[in-house]
Design an enzyme around this catalytic site. Structure first.
Site, PDB file in Angstrom:
ATOM      1  N   GLU A  64     -37.648 -11.961   7.654  1.00  0.00           N
ATOM      2  CA  GLU A  64     -38.936 -12.384   8.202  1.00  0.00           C
ATOM      3  C   GLU A  64     -39.417 -13.636   7.488  1.00  0.00           C
ATOM      4  O   GLU A  64     -39.352 -13.748   6.258  1.00  0.00           O
ATOM      5  CB  GLU A  64     -39.980 -11.279   8.042  1.00  0.00           C
ATOM      6  N   ARG A  69     -49.747  -5.226  18.133  1.00  0.00           N
ATOM      7  CA  ARG A  69     -51.152  -5.232  18.525  1.00  0.00           C
ATOM      8  C   ARG A  69     -51.902  -6.310  17.777  1.00  0.00           C
ATOM      9  O   ARG A  69     -52.718  -7.034  18.332  1.00  0.00           O
ATOM     10  CB  ARG A  69     -51.795  -3.871  18.251  1.00  0.00           C
ATOM     11  N   LYS A 109     -44.352   2.544  23.841  1.00  0.00           N
ATOM     12  CA  LYS A 109     -43.695   1.239  23.746  1.00  0.00           C
ATOM     13  C   LYS A 109     -42.297   1.293  24.357  1.00  0.00           C
ATOM     14  O   LYS A 109     -41.864   0.353  25.043  1.00  0.00           O
ATOM     15  CB  LYS A 109     -43.614   0.798  22.283  1.00  0.00           C
ATOM     16  N   ALA A 133     -53.251 -13.665  12.494  1.00  0.00           N
ATOM     17  CA  ALA A 133     -54.316 -12.924  13.175  1.00  0.00           C
ATOM     18  C   ALA A 133     -55.021 -13.828  14.179  1.00  0.00           C
ATOM     19  O   ALA A 133     -55.315 -14.993  13.913  1.00  0.00           O
ATOM     20  CB  ALA A 133     -55.315 -12.405  12.142  1.00  0.00           C
ATOM     21  N   TYR A 152     -46.914 -14.512  13.233  1.00  0.00           N
ATOM     22  CA  TYR A 152     -47.925 -15.092  14.120  1.00  0.00           C
ATOM     23  C   TYR A 152     -49.248 -14.573  13.597  1.00  0.00           C
ATOM     24  O   TYR A 152     -49.493 -13.364  13.608  1.00  0.00           O
ATOM     25  CB  TYR A 152     -47.611 -14.577  15.515  1.00  0.00           C
ATOM     26  N   GLN A 194     -42.586  -1.154   9.330  1.00  0.00           N
ATOM     27  CA  GLN A 194     -43.380  -1.785   8.293  1.00  0.00           C
ATOM     28  C   GLN A 194     -42.904  -1.277   6.937  1.00  0.00           C
ATOM     29  O   GLN A 194     -42.056  -0.399   6.840  1.00  0.00           O
ATOM     30  CB  GLN A 194     -44.858  -1.490   8.530  1.00  0.00           C
ATOM     31  N   HIS A 250     -42.965 -13.569  17.018  1.00  0.00           N
ATOM     32  CA  HIS A 250     -44.013 -12.551  17.012  1.00  0.00           C
ATOM     33  C   HIS A 250     -45.073 -12.898  18.050  1.00  0.00           C
ATOM     34  O   HIS A 250     -45.420 -14.062  18.249  1.00  0.00           O
ATOM     35  CB  HIS A 250     -44.693 -12.489  15.650  1.00  0.00           C
TER      36      HIS A 250
END
Length: 297
Positions: free
Chosen positions: A11, A101, A167, A45, A43, A178, A71
């Site tokens: 990442e 989200r 999903k 907030a 990406y 995560q 993202h």
């Protein structure tokens, strides 16, 4: 994906200032030299780094052979704006997305859905699929990843598994977890998800555990506590090299456990630091897979 060979990926986040662009790209080049399966590009907030993220994705496409996963978040954009942005990324050559989200906008404690927006990750997955169908006439041209939460979620495990099932039904291809530090958390999530009918491959998200300040900050953000014995060992290190070795040892032990448990891939959260991630890969003593994220299974 070939049996017994987990994918390895990294990442990245886009440089936050022009002054950091050179060092960020050096990290990309060093990581790309390890031939990972893909990069994911964060990406911010409310889409706060959308332009910078797109610029980095474009450069990865143009100057490396590594597939970038872009993202996307639900926050701060209308449905029409998101659909247009997905189309623009497809025009750039992006074929892989990570649907999230997203966090509440700066200054807001709670995330509030908007009537003209996309109000869940499952809806965002479905939107990406709708753009795919409009562009290509069918599904299969794009891959869509989603997040999974072995630990630290604000929801219960039952709620998290139900969200994964939604999903999956919307068209997700695989999940990236995560951060977690206990392999039992990963195993427990996978077992409960499978029992609920979720068949998505779950790539293990791993942070190299070399920087105690970063680990502590991440714990504040995610609610996933860092094991105290690890923090104590890092604090007792005689120098930076010793601290680095202790952290890589701990990270490698976690990786070995999740691979033994059947993790189909490892996604290393680099924080744009190449040395810890590459040292973890080196310690694995196994070649990286060349499997595309679209064929992860």
């Amino acid at each position: 994906m070939p049996r017994g060979r987990p994918t390895v990926s990294f990442e990245l986040y886009p440089p936050r200032t022009p002054a950091s662009e050179a060092s960020a790209w050096e990290t990309v080049e060093r990581l790309a030299a390890a031939a990972p399966d893909f990069f994911s590009v964060t990406y911010g907030a409310s889409g706060s780094t959308r332009d910078a993220s797109r610029t980095l994705v474009r450069r990865i496409l143009a100057e490396t052979t590594v597939a970038p996963i872009a993202h996307l978040t639900c926050v701060g954009s209308t449905r029409a704006e998101l659909a247009r942005f997905v189309g623009e990324l497809v025009d750039d050559g992006v074929r892989d997305f990570l649907a999230l989200r997203g966090d509440p906008p700066a200054g807001e404690r709670e995330w509030v859905p908007r009537p003209d927006g996309v109000n869940s990750t499952a809806e965002l997955v479905a939107l990406i699929r709708s753009v795919e169908h409009a562009r290509f006439g069918a599904t299969g041209a794009l891959s869509v990843a989603v997040a999974a939460y072995p630990a630290g979620s604000h929801h219960t495990r039952t709620q998290d598994v139900a969200a994964l099932r939604d999903k999956q039904a919307a068209g997700a291809d695989f999940a990236i977890t995560q951060v977690f530090y206990d392999p039992a958390a990963y195993v427990g999530l996978v077992e409960e998800a499978r029992a609920a009918g979720v068949v998505l491959p779950m790539v293990a998200g791993i942070i190299p555990m070399t920087d105690p300040r970063r680990l502590t900050r991440l714990a504040q953000l995610t609610g996933v506590p860092v094991p105290e014995p690890l923090l104590e060992r890092l604090a007792a290190a005689v120098d930076d090299d010793d601290r680095h070795r202790i952290g890589i040892d701990a990270t490698t032990a976690l990786v070995d456990d999740v691979v033994a448990a059947g993790a189909p891939g490892l996604h290393l959260f680099t924080f744009n630091q190449h040395r810890p991630a590459l040292d973890v890969v080196e310690r694995l003593r196994r070649p990286l897979s060349t499997t595309s994220p679209r064929t992860t299974s």
